[in-house]
Design a protein around this motif. Structure first.
Motif, short mmCIF file in Angstrom:
data_model
loop_
_atom_site.label_atom_id
_atom_site.label_comp_id
_atom_site.label_asym_id
_atom_site.label_seq_id
_atom_site.Cartn_x
_atom_site.Cartn_y
_atom_site.Cartn_z
N PHE A 1 131.13 -1.99 -40.71
CA PHE A 1 130.23 -1.16 -41.48
C PHE A 1 128.88 -1.85 -41.67
N THR A 2 128.89 -3.14 -41.97
CA THR A 2 127.65 -3.89 -42.16
C THR A 2 126.85 -3.93 -40.89
N LEU A 3 127.52 -4.22 -39.77
CA LEU A 3 126.80 -4.24 -38.49
C LEU A 3 126.26 -2.86 -38.14
N GLY A 4 127.03 -1.86 -38.43
CA GLY A 4 126.58 -0.49 -38.15
C GLY A 4 125.39 -0.12 -39.02
N ALA A 5 125.39 -0.59 -40.26
CA ALA A 5 124.29 -0.27 -41.16
C ALA A 5 123.04 -1.08 -40.82
N LEU A 6 123.23 -2.33 -40.36
CA LEU A 6 122.08 -3.20 -40.07
C LEU A 6 121.52 -3.00 -38.67
N ARG A 7 122.31 -2.49 -37.77
CA ARG A 7 121.86 -2.35 -36.38
C ARG A 7 120.59 -1.51 -36.27
N PRO A 8 120.51 -0.37 -36.92
CA PRO A 8 119.25 0.38 -36.84
C PRO A 8 118.08 -0.42 -37.41
N ASP A 9 118.31 -1.16 -38.50
CA ASP A 9 117.25 -1.99 -39.07
C ASP A 9 116.84 -3.10 -38.10
N ALA A 10 117.78 -3.65 -37.38
CA ALA A 10 117.47 -4.70 -36.40
C ALA A 10 116.62 -4.12 -35.28
N GLY A 11 116.93 -2.91 -34.83
CA GLY A 11 116.13 -2.26 -33.79
C GLY A 11 114.72 -1.97 -34.29
N ALA A 12 114.65 -1.50 -35.53
CA ALA A 12 113.33 -1.20 -36.11
C ALA A 12 112.54 -2.49 -36.29
N ALA A 13 113.22 -3.54 -36.69
CA ALA A 13 112.54 -4.84 -36.86
C ALA A 13 112.02 -5.34 -35.52
N ALA A 14 112.82 -5.21 -34.48
CA ALA A 14 112.38 -5.65 -33.16
C ALA A 14 111.17 -4.82 -32.71
N GLN A 15 111.19 -3.52 -32.97
CA GLN A 15 110.05 -2.67 -32.62
C GLN A 15 108.82 -3.07 -33.42
N MET A 16 109.04 -3.39 -34.70
CA MET A 16 107.91 -3.83 -35.52
C MET A 16 107.33 -5.14 -35.00
N HIS A 17 108.17 -6.04 -34.54
CA HIS A 17 107.68 -7.31 -33.95
C HIS A 17 106.85 -7.03 -32.69
N ARG A 18 107.36 -6.13 -31.86
CA ARG A 18 106.60 -5.78 -30.64
C ARG A 18 105.26 -5.15 -31.01
N ASP A 19 105.29 -4.23 -31.99
CA ASP A 19 104.05 -3.59 -32.44
C ASP A 19 103.08 -4.61 -33.02
N ALA A 20 103.62 -5.55 -33.79
CA ALA A 20 102.77 -6.59 -34.39
C ALA A 20 102.13 -7.46 -33.31
N ARG A 21 102.90 -7.83 -32.27
CA ARG A 21 102.33 -8.61 -31.16
C ARG A 21 101.23 -7.83 -30.45
N THR A 22 101.48 -6.55 -30.20
CA THR A 22 100.48 -5.69 -29.56
C THR A 22 99.23 -5.60 -30.43
N PHE A 23 99.42 -5.43 -31.74
CA PHE A 23 98.30 -5.35 -32.66
C PHE A 23 97.52 -6.66 -32.67
N CYS A 24 98.21 -7.79 -32.72
CA CYS A 24 97.54 -9.11 -32.70
C CYS A 24 96.76 -9.29 -31.40
N ASP A 25 97.35 -8.90 -30.28
CA ASP A 25 96.64 -9.00 -29.00
C ASP A 25 95.38 -8.15 -29.01
N THR A 26 95.49 -6.94 -29.55
CA THR A 26 94.33 -6.05 -29.64
C THR A 26 93.25 -6.65 -30.54
N VAL A 27 93.66 -7.19 -31.67
CA VAL A 27 92.70 -7.82 -32.59
C VAL A 27 92.03 -9.02 -31.92
N ASN A 28 92.81 -9.85 -31.24
CA ASN A 28 92.23 -11.01 -30.56
C ASN A 28 91.24 -10.57 -29.47
N GLU A 29 91.61 -9.56 -28.71
CA GLU A 29 90.72 -9.05 -27.65
C GLU A 29 89.42 -8.54 -28.25
#
Length: 177
Positions: free
Chosen positions: A22-50
């Protein structure tokens, strides 16, 4: 009792497994969202640096343009777009007086027109001591307007043994229109 423990252990283990699933099932969507947020943050940082680098380049370009504007203004003063000889002759007269020279005569000739630059030959005659002549020549050569002595003849004045008569031709440059 063993059976009871085995039964309790099994229930506890079963509950733990269900809780873990149950815990893994509840956290898995949050882990995916967190990974997407990390990717978005990297993209945003790259854009800001550029964009920061682009802004720095714009700042550098503006500084270069300011420097070039200053150099262009100095060029316009050194070789103006037309003869503007009146102001130059006034300055020449002022320098001669301040240097202690006398009997000044000035005679402009016809301009010599080149492809991009023209010059106006000016015959100048002055009388004075050597130190005054030297100061006059130095100050004329250091004017912002490009004026160069092309011919210089010095001779002793007949009346006074310590004075010289200078006869010179200078070229004053301008851009023909």
């Amino acid at each position: 009792m063993k059976r009871l423990l085995r039964g309790k252990t099994g229930v506890v283990l079963g509950c733990a497994v269900v809780a873990l699933v149950f815990t893994l099932g509840a956290l898995r969507p949050d882990a995916g969202a967190a990974a997407q947020m990390h990717r978005d943050a990297r993209t945003f940082c790259d854009t800001v640096n550029e964009r920061t680098q682009r802004l720095q380049k714009v700042g550098d370009t503006r500084r270069e343009l300011t420097t070039l504007d200053g150099e262009l203004a100095a060029f316009d003063a050194a070789i103006p777009p037309d003869q503007q000889i009146g102001a130059f002759l006034e300055k020449l007269d002022q320098i001669a007086r301040e240097s202690g020279l006398s009997d000044k005569s000035v005679k402009p000739a016809d301009p010599v027109i080149g492809a991009q630059v023209a010059c106006l030959p000016i015959d100048v005659n002055v009388t004075g001591r050597f130190a005054a002549m030297y100061e006059f020549l130095q100050r004329v050569e250091s004017l912002p307007r490009v004026a160069r002595i092309q011919r210089l003849e010095l001779s002793g004045a007949d009346e006074a043994g310590d004075e010289l008569v200078a006869s010179m031709t200078m070229h004053v440059y301008f851009r023909p229109s």
